[in-house]
Design an enzyme around this catalytic site. Structure first.
Site, PDB file in Angstrom:
ATOM      1  CB  CYS A 248      -0.922  -0.017   1.217  1.00 41.79           C
ATOM      2  SG  CYS A 248      -1.953   1.450   1.331  1.00 41.79           S
TER       3      CYS A 248
ATOM      4  CB  CYS B 140      -0.493   2.504   3.995  1.00 44.38           C
ATOM      5  SG  CYS B 140      -1.994   1.802   3.341  1.00 44.38           S
ATOM      6  CG  ASP B 141       3.267   1.296   4.516  1.00 46.32           C
ATOM      7  OD1 ASP B 141       2.844   1.816   5.555  1.00 46.32           O
ATOM      8  OD2 ASP B 141       3.061   0.108   4.219  1.00 46.32           O
TER       9      ASP B 141
END
Ligand code: NDP
Length: 319
Positions: free
Chosen positions: A136, A139-140
């Site tokens: 992701c 997300c990261d």
């Protein structure tokens, strides 16, 4: 088989399931929630969540899901460990089998079973989970500012993630197994015109290396019919974007799905063609797949369930 009757059953314990539980609990629906294979859902596999409103300093995915869980418990949700293994949605009350050994009969059902990111299946993906391997970018990606990353995949998701990461990282390698991208033309153009992205066609990743996290990827490049070249490239982050599998198999007989298996709903709502059955979160969302959008759809599903049950009770009361 043991049987139990409930008013509102929620399957899944990501942001969608827990948010549905908070709303259903506050509406006195006495929700029962089964956590599923991965209690807390996909967020428990990421590091910090920094894009969920209300957490100005960020929060670990695991802690955020624990907060959601506590909030659901506070409003009386009966949270249980167990996996839904079969369904019968042919008539109300709907029947859901848990762990193959217990049947729950429910008047309303909220399916929030999520989707599972696909991985290549390399042992190194597990070895470096949370230490440089991610599925992701949204997300990261932030943790790779001014660093070098690789994205695997040639579809729209891979291109989108590569472009997103290229805005943060100093360099993005896009590892594509075919000699062309499967993504839409516009995404292909964006990838090819981005100066930070280098597309490695006919490449596969065969391993990762690094002392305390990912420091590089082992690549194999196809050269003609029978030849290949093996080499290594230094990277700090390895992102998988080879598709997701929605966890919808046990419902596919009764609900409409798209070609990948995402559950279809009436546009913009969690409503399915089966009255009283609702879809929330990633299992019905091939496009956004964010914690905040999942939570929002869980809220909508619980509101729909409440209205449905109230209408049913009213109809029964007037005979
Ligand atoms: P796709 O299935 O479209 O693409 C998956 C990609 O991963 C393909 O390039 C595939 O390669 C590659 N792949 C799969 N398995 C492996 C493997 N083992 N090793 C290496 N590569 C592999 O998935 P997406 O998640 O990209 O997209 C899903 C759907 O969502 C699509 O319909 C897409 O159009 C849509 N979408 C739309 C967006 C938008 O419009 N903004 C954004 C994101 C997704 P190969 O081509 O060789 O099969």
């Amino acid at each position: 088989m043991e049987r139990e009757q409930v008013k509102c059953l929620i399957i899944g314990s990501g942001p969608a399931g827990y948010t549905a539980a908070i709303y259903a609990g506050r509406a006195n629906l006495s929700p029962v929630l089964y956590e599923g294979i991965q209690p807390g859902g996909q967020l428990t596999t990421t590091t910090d969540v920094e894009n969920f409103p209300g957490y100005p300093s960020g929060i670990s995915g695991t802690q955020m899901m624990e907060d959601f869980r506590q909030q659901a418990l506070r409003f009386g949700t009966d949270i249980r460990y167990g996996i839904a293994t079969a369904s019968d949605l042919s008539q109300s009350p709907y029947k859901i089998t848990i762990d193959g050994e217990k049947e729950i009969e429910t008047e309303s059902l909220i399916i929030a079973t999520g989707a599972t990111a696909k991985y290549l299946g390399l042992p190194d993906e597990e070895k470096y989970a949370g230490m440089g391997v991610s599925a992701c970018a949204t997300c990261d990606g932030f943790f790779y500012r001014k660093k070098v990353v690789a994205v695997v995949g040639g579809g729209d998701t891979a291109c989108e993630e590569a472009i997103y990461l290229a805005g943060l990282a100093s360099k993005v390698y896009l590892i594509v197994r075919k000699p062309y991208l499967r993504a839409s033309k516009i995404m292909q153009e964006r990838v090819h015109h981005h100066e930070n992205i280098e597309v490695l066609y006919e490449h596969n990743a065969e391993g990762l290396f690094g002392e305390n996290g990912v420091e590089g990827v082992k690549l194999v490049k196809r050269l003609g019919e029978s030849d290949e070249e093996h080499y290594e490239v230094a990277i700090d982050g390895f992102f998988l974007a080879i598709g997701h599998k929605p966890n919808s198999d046990i419902f596919a007989k009764y609900l409409e799905t798209d070609e990948v298996g995402y559950l279809k709903t009436i546009d913009g709502t969690p409503v399915t063609r089966v009255p009283g059955v609702y879809v929330a979160g990633d299992v019905g969302d091939p496009n956004y797949r964010q914690a905040i959008t999942a939570a929002a759809s869980g809220c909508k599903a619980a509101i729909e369930a409440e209205r449905y049950l109230a209408e049913r009770a009213y109809q029964e009361s007037i005979g």
